[in-house]
Design a protein around this motif. Structure first.
Motif, PDB file in Angstrom:
ATOM      1  N   PHE A  41       0.824  -1.207   0.000  1.00 52.25           N
ATOM      2  CA  PHE A  41       0.000   0.000   0.000  1.00 52.25           C
ATOM      3  C   PHE A  41       0.864   1.264   0.000  1.00 52.25           C
ATOM      4  CE2 PHE A  41      -2.768  -3.243   1.892  1.00 52.25           C
ATOM      5  CZ  PHE A  41      -3.889  -3.103   1.094  1.00 52.25           C
ATOM      6  N   SER A  61       0.646   3.619  -3.204  1.00 56.77           N
ATOM      7  CA  SER A  61       0.151   4.968  -2.903  1.00 56.77           C
ATOM      8  C   SER A  61       1.161   6.028  -3.328  1.00 56.77           C
ATOM      9  CB  SER A  61      -0.142   5.098  -1.406  1.00 56.77           C
ATOM     10  OG  SER A  61      -1.167   4.216  -1.018  1.00 56.77           O
ATOM     11  N   ILE A 120       0.219   8.978  -5.883  1.00 51.64           N
ATOM     12  CA  ILE A 120       0.431  10.390  -5.549  1.00 51.64           C
ATOM     13  C   ILE A 120       1.376  11.038  -6.553  1.00 51.64           C
ATOM     14  CG2 ILE A 120       1.492  11.944  -3.848  1.00 51.64           C
ATOM     15  CD1 ILE A 120       0.384  10.111  -1.665  1.00 51.64           C
ATOM     16  N   GLN A 159      -3.451  14.927  -0.407  1.00 55.90           N
ATOM     17  CA  GLN A 159      -3.530  13.532  -0.857  1.00 55.90           C
ATOM     18  C   GLN A 159      -3.001  12.579   0.211  1.00 55.90           C
ATOM     19  OE1 GLN A 159      -2.280  12.825  -5.115  1.00 55.90           O
ATOM     20  NE2 GLN A 159      -1.509  14.914  -4.917  1.00 55.90           N
ATOM     21  N   LEU A 187      -5.196   9.662   2.208  1.00 51.92           N
ATOM     22  CA  LEU A 187      -4.813   8.249   2.171  1.00 51.92           C
ATOM     23  C   LEU A 187      -4.473   7.734   3.568  1.00 51.92           C
ATOM     24  CD1 LEU A 187      -2.668   8.121  -1.093  1.00 51.92           C
ATOM     25  CD2 LEU A 187      -4.850   6.990  -0.679  1.00 51.92           C
TER      26      LEU A 187
END
Length: 248
Positions: free
Chosen positions: A51, A55, A59, A236, A240
């Motif tokens: 993750f 991620s 991003i 962001q 998240l």
């Protein structure tokens, strides 16, 4: 390479002709999507490291796309862009064709093979020295936190709450540690609080809000390009991080 090494490469890419959006995307993704750090993250977080890596890539891509829009609108500096589009450079270039050409031209002699092996070991040793130094610093800081900071303080101020996210963001901003060094600290946050989202914020925001990074972007690319980086990335990262705390 660590995040500071990636920063140096990014600035050099810009000087060689890369657009601002490409440089920013590279700068955000590379510290967490390169092989040594990926292995390190899996060692600390197990499967959840997926993750973090994914991620970081998301991003980086989203931020890069937003920077492209800003380039087209003239809202950020981009010396290598014309009307928001990259100047045409080697439009007929093919990576596959280039690799095939280099492979055909390489002479597989004992001397050349020995030189290649020496180069690989030399590069690996250089990378190891850079990584291990920052990793050692991070482990020492994590050990200090484990030994001297009471667990209830972690839970109170860096737990899986919105306040915890903001406190983690604050510490990620002020602590000037390379990506290898921040990994043990992020794991210590996770170990003490169980808040995976906070650990993600500590890792990702450490790169996005790094004042050395922002300063070098400002001096080499432009002030507007530097200031937009935390403005675009921090929301962001917080979103998240919040989702990770509530869903994982």
């Amino acid at each position: 390479a660590c995040s500071h090494g990636i920063l140096a490469i990014s600035i050099e890419l810009y000087k060689k002709g890369a657009s601002t959006s490409s440089v920013i995307a590279f700068l955000l993704a590379s510290p967490w999507a390169n092989l040594p750090i990926t292995i390190l993250l899996f060692g600390f977080f197990g499967v959840k490291a997926v993750f973090i890596v994914l991620s970081a890539l998301v991003i980086a891509m989203v931020t890069g796309l937003i920077y492209q829009v800003l380039e087209r609108k003239g809202m950020i500096e981009c010396n290598h862009c014309t009307m928001g589009e990259d100047k045409a450079v080697l439009t007929n270039f093919s990576i596959i064709a280039d690799v095939k050409k280099r492979f055909r031209n390489y002479k597989f002699t004992a001397k050349n093979n020995i030189e290649v092996i020496k180069g690989v070991f030399k590069g690996s040793w250089s990378l190891s020295k850079m990584v291990m130094w920052w990793l050692l610093i991070g482990m020492l800081m994590a050990s200090f936190a484990r030994a001297y900071i009471p667990e209830h303080l972690f839970m109170t101020y860096m737990g899986p709450t919105f306040l915890g996210l903001l406190v983690t963001l604050f510490f990620a901003t002020i602590i000037e540690v390379c990506s290898e060094g921040s990994s043990p600290l992020a794991f210590e946050i996770f170990r003490q609080t169980g808040a995976f989202g906070n650990s993600f914020i500590f890792l990702m925001a450490g790169v996005a809000t790094d004042y050395t990074e922002i300063g070098l972007i400002g001096s080499n690319i432009g002030k507007k390009a530097a200031l937009w980086l935390p403005v675009i990335t921090v929301p962001q990262i917080l979103i998240l991080g919040y989702l990770f705390n509530n869903l994982l």
